[in-house]
Design an enzyme around this catalytic site. Sequence first.
Site, PDB file in Angstrom:
ATOM      1  N   ASP A 101      -3.294   2.974  -4.193  1.00 23.55           N
ATOM      2  CA  ASP A 101      -3.435   4.434  -4.257  1.00 23.55           C
ATOM      3  C   ASP A 101      -3.601   4.869  -5.711  1.00 23.55           C
ATOM      4  OD1 ASP A 101      -2.929   4.399  -1.554  1.00 23.55           O
ATOM      5  OD2 ASP A 101      -0.794   4.859  -1.785  1.00 23.55           O
TER       6      ASP A 101
HETATM    7  N1  URA Z   1       1.674   0.748  -0.507  1.00 21.27           N
HETATM    8  C1  URA Z   1       1.428   2.042  -0.782  1.00 21.27           C
HETATM    9  O1  URA Z   1       2.086   2.938  -0.285  1.00 21.27           O
HETATM   10  N2  URA Z   1       0.401   2.314  -1.623  1.00 21.27           N
HETATM   11  C2  URA Z   1      -0.342   1.359  -2.211  1.00 21.27           C
HETATM   12  O2  URA Z   1      -1.249   1.668  -2.977  1.00 21.27           O
HETATM   13  C3  URA Z   1      -0.060   0.028  -1.914  1.00 21.27           C
HETATM   14  C4  URA Z   1       0.959  -0.249  -1.049  1.00 21.27           C
END
Ligand code: URA
Length: 253
Positions: A101
């Site tokens: 993310d």
């Molecule tokens: N878990 C999440 O919540 N976000 C990520 O980017 C990777 C794993």
Amino acid sequence: MRLAKLLATAGVASRRAAELIVRDGRVAVDGETVIDPAFDVAGAEGVSVDGRPLAVRVPRVVYAVNKPRGVVSTARDPQRRPTVVSLVGSSLRLYPVGRLDIDVTGLILLTNDGELAHALTHPSFEVPRTYRAVVARPPVREAALRALRSGVELEDGRTAPAQARRLAADTIELTIHEGRKRQVKRMCDAVGHPVRSLERIAFGPLRLGDLAPGAHRRLSAAEVRALRLSLARRSGRRGRDASSSGSRRPPAG
Ligand code: URA
């Protein structure tokens, strides 16, 4: 890529000598002689030297990047935000192995090896990913860790068993073997501890180590071998599991 660079990458000659080869009119692109060494080409297709098609062996590379917050983990972004690929600035066509993310930091791999990227992200290989999460509503109690370990119910199904340990009252280290969207955030939410910040510290056998935020390094041949070996071990284990249970496991996620 510049035509002369392509010839150099293909091992035809050094970059300087490749420029001369082009200027001498010995190189054609799609049947037309090109004498500009800076002529832009997408790849080796259609390029010939002295009438012979160019056989390019593009090196397969894998980079580890420490993704900072605010950088997107796609190859291109229509909103023109910085991308993990732009952090490396390679002339090779690199793409990220999976996603983080935009607000998540830490280890992400980039490669031009499509097969390797596919295997590393395919749910059936269950490549472990380790995250360090700073969470709200401390302290994290044993019951929450137990729930994370045994699997929590999310809207897209129960999560597979994970490893979870407390590093501080508000900090958890969590290793999962799936790559669902926002998985760690949703798991932590589900046990009552929304994530404040999240960093990936390991992917398969690779660790983030002391790579600075925004920095990258090319993996050594030994590290790439270790990555491949971990995949081979996992596929071997899967094969044994399937033959002992008489069935194949469905892909996770
Ligand atoms: N878990 C999440 O919540 N976000 C990520 O980017 C990777 C794993």
